[in-house]
Design a protein around this motif. Structure first.
Motif, PDB file in Angstrom:
ATOM      1  N   TRP A  90       0.592  -1.066  -0.197  1.00 57.65           N
ATOM      2  CA  TRP A  90       0.239  -0.106  -0.308  1.00 57.65           C
ATOM      3  C   TRP A  90       0.784   1.299   0.204  1.00 57.65           C
ATOM      4  CZ3 TRP A  90      -0.747   3.039   4.829  1.00 57.65           C
ATOM      5  CH2 TRP A  90      -2.050   4.356   4.290  1.00 57.65           C
ATOM      6  N   ILE A  91       2.025   1.358   0.875  1.00 54.29           N
ATOM      7  CA  ILE A  91       2.774   2.114   0.912  1.00 54.29           C
ATOM      8  C   ILE A  91       3.139   2.617  -0.185  1.00 54.29           C
ATOM      9  CG2 ILE A  91       5.208   3.377   1.889  1.00 54.29           C
ATOM     10  CD1 ILE A  91       4.034   1.710   4.563  1.00 54.29           C
ATOM     11  N   LEU A  92       4.171   1.641  -1.056  1.00 54.09           N
ATOM     12  CA  LEU A  92       4.804   1.960  -1.901  1.00 54.09           C
ATOM     13  C   LEU A  92       4.181   2.347  -3.307  1.00 54.09           C
ATOM     14  CD1 LEU A  92       7.557  -1.610  -1.900  1.00 54.09           C
ATOM     15  CD2 LEU A  92       7.786   1.287  -1.295  1.00 54.09           C
ATOM     16  N   MET A  93       2.819   1.588  -3.482  1.00 56.66           N
ATOM     17  CA  MET A  93       2.015   2.203  -4.228  1.00 56.66           C
ATOM     18  C   MET A  93       1.118   3.962  -4.174  1.00 56.66           C
ATOM     19  SD  MET A  93      -0.592  -1.094  -5.918  1.00 56.66           S
ATOM     20  CE  MET A  93      -1.183  -1.634  -4.059  1.00 56.66           C
ATOM     21  N   THR A  94       1.381   3.942  -2.987  1.00 58.80           N
ATOM     22  CA  THR A  94       0.558   5.460  -3.032  1.00 58.80           C
ATOM     23  C   THR A  94       2.105   6.582  -3.289  1.00 58.80           C
ATOM     24  OG1 THR A  94      -0.233   4.648  -1.090  1.00 58.80           O
ATOM     25  CG2 THR A  94       0.648   7.040  -1.073  1.00 58.80           C
ATOM     26  N   ALA A 136      -9.528   2.826  -2.544  1.00 60.88           N
ATOM     27  CA  ALA A 136     -10.996   2.143  -2.462  1.00 60.88           C
ATOM     28  C   ALA A 136     -10.485   0.992  -3.166  1.00 60.88           C
ATOM     29  CB  ALA A 136     -11.269   2.765  -3.292  1.00 60.88           C
ATOM     30  N   PHE A 137      -9.749   0.956  -4.341  1.00 62.87           N
ATOM     31  CA  PHE A 137      -9.511  -0.788  -5.527  1.00 62.87           C
ATOM     32  C   PHE A 137      -8.497  -2.038  -4.111  1.00 62.87           C
ATOM     33  CE2 PHE A 137      -7.248  -2.340  -8.216  1.00 62.87           C
ATOM     34  CZ  PHE A 137      -8.209  -3.586  -8.413  1.00 62.87           C
ATOM     35  N   TYR A 138      -7.531  -0.622  -3.401  1.00 58.46           N
ATOM     36  CA  TYR A 138      -7.182  -1.399  -2.930  1.00 58.46           C
ATOM     37  C   TYR A 138      -7.999  -2.544  -1.901  1.00 58.46           C
ATOM     38  CZ  TYR A 138      -2.544  -3.501   0.003  1.00 58.46           C
ATOM     39  OH  TYR A 138      -1.511  -4.566   0.473  1.00 58.46           O
ATOM     40  N   GLY A 139      -8.614  -1.323  -1.104  1.00 57.96           N
ATOM     41  CA  GLY A 139      -9.746  -1.561  -0.212  1.00 57.96           C
ATOM     42  C   GLY A 139     -10.891  -3.021  -0.567  1.00 57.96           C
ATOM     43  N   LEU A 152      -7.751  -9.647   6.830  1.00 62.66           N
ATOM     44  CA  LEU A 152      -8.039  -9.150   5.435  1.00 62.66           C
ATOM     45  C   LEU A 152      -8.973  -7.606   5.631  1.00 62.66           C
ATOM     46  CD1 LEU A 152      -6.592 -11.743   2.883  1.00 62.66           C
ATOM     47  CD2 LEU A 152      -5.240  -9.853   4.633  1.00 62.66           C
ATOM     48  N   ARG A 153      -9.743  -8.095   6.002  1.00 62.70           N
ATOM     49  CA  ARG A 153     -11.514  -7.479   5.889  1.00 62.70           C
ATOM     50  C   ARG A 153     -10.473  -6.564   7.089  1.00 62.70           C
ATOM     51  NH1 ARG A 153     -13.821 -12.255   6.328  1.00 62.70           N
ATOM     52  NH2 ARG A 153     -13.967 -12.196   8.685  1.00 62.70           N
ATOM     53  N   TYR A 154     -11.125  -6.929   8.115  1.00 64.74           N
ATOM     54  CA  TYR A 154     -10.912  -5.429   9.364  1.00 64.74           C
ATOM     55  C   TYR A 154      -9.923  -4.393   8.311  1.00 64.74           C
ATOM     56  CZ  TYR A 154     -13.204  -6.598  13.153  1.00 64.74           C
ATOM     57  OH  TYR A 154     -13.732  -7.360  14.154  1.00 64.74           O
ATOM     58  N   ILE A 155      -8.584  -5.023   8.112  1.00 66.90           N
ATOM     59  CA  ILE A 155      -7.361  -3.796   7.034  1.00 66.90           C
ATOM     60  C   ILE A 155      -8.279  -3.067   6.011  1.00 66.90           C
ATOM     61  CG2 ILE A 155      -4.826  -3.765   5.981  1.00 66.90           C
ATOM     62  CD1 ILE A 155      -4.472  -6.315   7.282  1.00 66.90           C
ATOM     63  N   ALA A 156      -8.828  -3.598   5.208  1.00 66.61           N
ATOM     64  CA  ALA A 156      -9.710  -3.243   4.324  1.00 66.61           C
ATOM     65  C   ALA A 156     -11.021  -1.861   4.864  1.00 66.61           C
ATOM     66  CB  ALA A 156     -10.980  -4.362   3.627  1.00 66.61           C
ATOM     67  N   LEU A 180      -9.080   0.757   6.140  1.00 69.78           N
ATOM     68  CA  LEU A 180      -8.291   1.267   4.864  1.00 69.78           C
ATOM     69  C   LEU A 180      -9.238   2.320   4.243  1.00 69.78           C
ATOM     70  CD1 LEU A 180      -6.535   1.943   2.893  1.00 69.78           C
ATOM     71  CD2 LEU A 180      -6.812   0.002   1.404  1.00 69.78           C
ATOM     72  N   PHE A 181     -10.584   1.895   4.810  1.00 74.16           N
ATOM     73  CA  PHE A 181     -11.209   2.643   4.406  1.00 74.16           C
ATOM     74  C   PHE A 181     -11.758   4.100   5.103  1.00 74.16           C
ATOM     75  CE2 PHE A 181     -13.028  -1.172   1.636  1.00 74.16           C
ATOM     76  CZ  PHE A 181     -13.533  -0.928   1.270  1.00 74.16           C
TER      77      PHE A 181
END
Length: 779
Positions: free
Chosen positions: A666-670, A703-706, A721-725, A728-729
């Protein structure tokens, strides 16, 4: 001064007289012990005589009987006697056999009890009076005679010929007295006196040749050979190791005590060789490890004394070749050959297996010889030292062939010779190619000690192997930095040495994993430590090598070190979780987790400096390097989860890797999106609203990553994974309402809000749909 000389003379006389006094005390003690033994023997004979019952038999008149009872009793008695006689005749052979076995067992018990009783009563007196006092007296007389010769040499009290003749006569008298007392039954005292005679004769011959020059080298050599042969054959004929040990001890002590401080290596080493040959004669006929060890230690102690006193100062004083290098090398080779053969000579002759001490003696001989070869040749003759190592390898392989022909079942001895040969071959390569010889030698020695420590279950040997490997690592650190100028990448001595030590550590790890001599927990723990060092060492070497390459060989590095270091971390982390390469246990997973967290932090920080020009979004080398590290995180998590059934751990380690991979990606794509628009504006063409575009695409990407994380969490039934999403939202909403509200233009702001809102609504519908399908109730 005269008083001091008188005091020395009196001390010498006292020392000389101490030996005969000790001899007399030993003889008296032996007589006393014999008297005590005879007394016990007599008591045992008296105690074994049968004891007669002196109590009077009952009279017939004392018993009241009637005529009827007497008649019936007589009839019954006759029948009983006849029955008893028949049964006795039938059981007589069996009873006789039982009685004989019982008598033999009783005799053995009585004999053992008698021996124990005598031992308990007189064993201490016998040991002190017959053995230790005799040995002390023998050594004292030898030292006294040596001091007498030394004093006579310094003060010229009597002529040289008279001194030598007096000493030789004393030695012959001691031999005669030893033989006479031996025939009269004084065992240990006679042996010590005989050994004293041989030691005094050694001193006479050595002083006549080296000090006084009364005889030439050839007669002295012949006399020394005759004395040695007589001593050794006398010991072998009587099968008495005490005579051989004391004779050799006196022979090796003579050059030390009577030394004049002159540099005369040839007569000294020729004399030592004669003593070694005598010990070899004993090794041919008798399996006396004490004689072998004494000869080995005495020989190299005298060689070391000469080397440190006379040869090493020549090396320090002369820049070129030392004057006595040929002497040092030639005699070192002679002694090395003698003590390669001597420990196993008896085994080769009798075709029996060698003991552990014999194998260790061969290892010690190889270590001592190679140490002095390195000391003599390493600084100026490195290539020659490499060829010497190859020669030693061939010699030990030849000895291995001889052992295989004479005793094929002696696996331990063959393994030892093979290990020594491989050690010398291994060391020859870095010596010839000018690599770090000392570090490689320590590492190879550590591997050899590991093999023998596990083979013989020796804790001290295993500890020595660990110390040798630690010294090897310290030597590598001491030689840092690896380079200080331009060099050839990878193919250089320094990097090769680090890889060699790492390979040795990996071999030790495999050996511990395959062995069964230690407890499972202990060997797995040690195997994990060695494997961890075997992985970290080449990783560190690669990092140092790459840094020096960027520093000295590259004109424009442009963050090349950071990119290469990420790949090094990727390979290191993968090696820590790959089975069966990595041993099972917690240490490897802890090291892998440490590397993963460190690499994730490092990658997230340094990725901002990668791009220095225009590039394709997500399709460039820099992002590919970082993505390789991220992929290795997910691969490591998968491998750890596959090992769950084997090691039975919880999912903590695999969860840490998954979490690190998700966050870093996530950090690298940002960062990739942001620097894409920034570099495009700076290096390709100016984009007036590049920041607005960057923020808008970052929001869409979040948004797409989440959504991807949420769908994957439902698919894999992974709550994390769902909590991470969801997190992120929440972060996306904060960004949209706080950051994008003021920095993004209206069109881009509308797009960001619409994308975020539609995504959240879609996720909500997904939750409602799965709730109707009883997804959460099933979980």
């Amino acid at each position: 001064m005269e008083g001091f000389i008188f005091l020395l003379v009196m001390m010498a006389i006292c020392v000389v007289l101490a030996g005969p006094v000790a001899l007399v005390i030993a003889v008296i003690a032996l007589n006393r012990s014999r008297e005590l033994s005879e007394q016990f023997r007599r008591k045992e004979i008296v105690s074994e005589q049968p004891v007669q019952d002196k109590s009077p038999a009952p009279k017939v008149s004392d018993i009241q009987q009637t005529p009827e009872l007497v008649a019936s009793g007589q009839e019954k008695t006759e029948v009983t006697q006849k029955t008893a006689e028949v049964m006795q005749r039938e059981n007589e052979p069996e009873k006789e056999a039982q009685k004989a076995a019982f008598r033999a067992a009783a005799e053995r018990i009585r004999r053992r009890e008698r021996e124990i009783a005598i031992e308990r009563t007189v064993s201490l007196e016998q040991r002190i009076g017959t053995r230790w006092i005799a040995v002390a007296g023998t050594i004292t007389v030898i030292v006294g005679v040596a001091f007498f010769l030394k004093y006579a040499y310094d003060n010229w009290v009597i002529g040289p010929m008279a001194r030598v003749l007096i000493t030789a006569a004393g030695g012959l008298v001691a031999l005669a007295a030893g033989e006479v007392t031996r025939r009269r039954g004084y065992e240990i005292v006679a042996k010590c006196v005989t050994a004293l005679g041989f030691g005094v004769l050694y001193a006479a011959v050595f002083s006549a040749y080296r000090w006084y020059g009364l005889i030439e080298a050839t007669p002295a050599f012949v006399l020394a050979i005759l004395i040695t042969a007589a001593a050794m054959f006398y010991a072998v004929a009587l099968d008495e190791v005490v005579i051989a040990v004391l004779s050799l001890f006196g022979g090796f002590c003579t050059p030390v005590i009577v030394s004049t401080g002159e540099n005369l290596p040839m007569p000294l080493f020729a004399y030592v060789l004669v003593l070694g040959a005598g010990a070899m004669v004993c090794a041919y006929y008798r399996k006396w490890r004490t004689v072998n060890i004494l000869a080995f230690v005495g020989t190299f102690v005298l060689y070391t004394g000469w080397f440190e006193k006379f040869y090493r100062p020549q090396v320090r004083a002369v820049e070129g070749v030392p004057e006595q290098m040929a002497i040092a090398l030639s005699w070192l080779g002679v002694f090395g050959a003698v003590y390669l053969i001597m420990p196993i000579l008896y085994e080769l002759v009798k075709k029996v297996k060698a003991d552990k001490e014999d194998v260790l003696c061969i290892l010690a001989n190889a270590a001592v010889v190679f140490y002095y070869l390195c000391t003599i040749l390493l600084d100026q003759f490195r290539t020659e030292l490499a060829f010497c190592a190859v020669g030693l390898c061939l010699i030990h392989l030849a000895m291995l062939a001889v052992v295989n022909a004479r005793c094929k079942d002696d696996v331990n001895l063959k393994l030892g010779l093979l290990a020594v040969a491989m050690f010398f071959l291994t060391v020859a390569l870095p010596l010839y190619f000018e690599m770090y010889a000392l570090a490689m030698a320590w590492a190879a020695q550590g591997a050899i000690l590991t093999v023998f420590g596990l083979r013989y279950r020796s804790g001290l040997t295993l500890a020595g192997s660990a110390v040798a490997l630690l010294l090897s690592l310290c030597q590598l650190l001491y030689r840092l930095p690896m380079h200080d100028e331009a060099f050839r990448l990878l193919f250089n001595p320094a990097f090769g040495t680090w890889l060699f030590v790492a390979a040795v550590l990996f071999v030790c790890s495999v050996i511990y994993r395959l062995t069964s001599t230690l407890e499972r927990a202990m060997r797995e723990y040690i195997a994990q430590i060695y494997y961890g060092l075997a992985v970290l060492l080449p990783a560190s070497a690669a990092a140092i090598e790459w840094y020096c390459h960027c520093e000295y060989n590259m004109l424009d590095a442009n963050n090349c070190f950071s990119k290469g270091f990420i790949l090094i971390l990727t390979a290191t982390m993968t090696l820590f979780v790959t089975r069966p390469l990595c041993p099972s246990g917690t240490i490897g997973k802890l090291l892998a987790t440490t590397v993963a967290v460190s690499g994730a932090t490092f990658t997230s920080i340094v990725f901002t400096e990668f791009h220095r020009g225009g590039f394709l979004l997500f399709a460039n080398v820099d992002f590919g390097i970082a993505f390789a590290f991220i992929a290795s995180l997910f691969i490591a998590a998968f491998l750890l989860r596959c090992r769950a059934s084997e090691d039975k751990p919880d999912d903590v380690f695999s969860s840490v890797f998954v979490l690190a991979g998700i966050i870093v990606l996530w950090i690298l794509m940002t960062e990739e999106i942001y620097y894409y628009w920034r570099c495009r504006n700076e290096y390709v063409q100016a984009v007036a609203n590049w920041k607005f575009l960057a923020n808008m695409y970052i929001s869409i990407m979040w948004a797409f990553y989440g959504v991807v994380l949420m769908v994957t969490g439902f698919w894999r039934k992974a709550t994390m994974l769902r909590y991470i999403a969801l997190g992120l939202f929440a972060l996306l909403l904060a960004k949209v309402f706080i950051l994008d509200m003021g920095t993004v233009k209206s069109v881009y702001r509308i797009a960001a809000f619409l994308a975020t809102g539609i995504t959240l609504v879609g996720v909500s519908y997904l939750y409602q749909f799965l709730k109707k399908k009883s997804f959460f109730e099933a979980r």
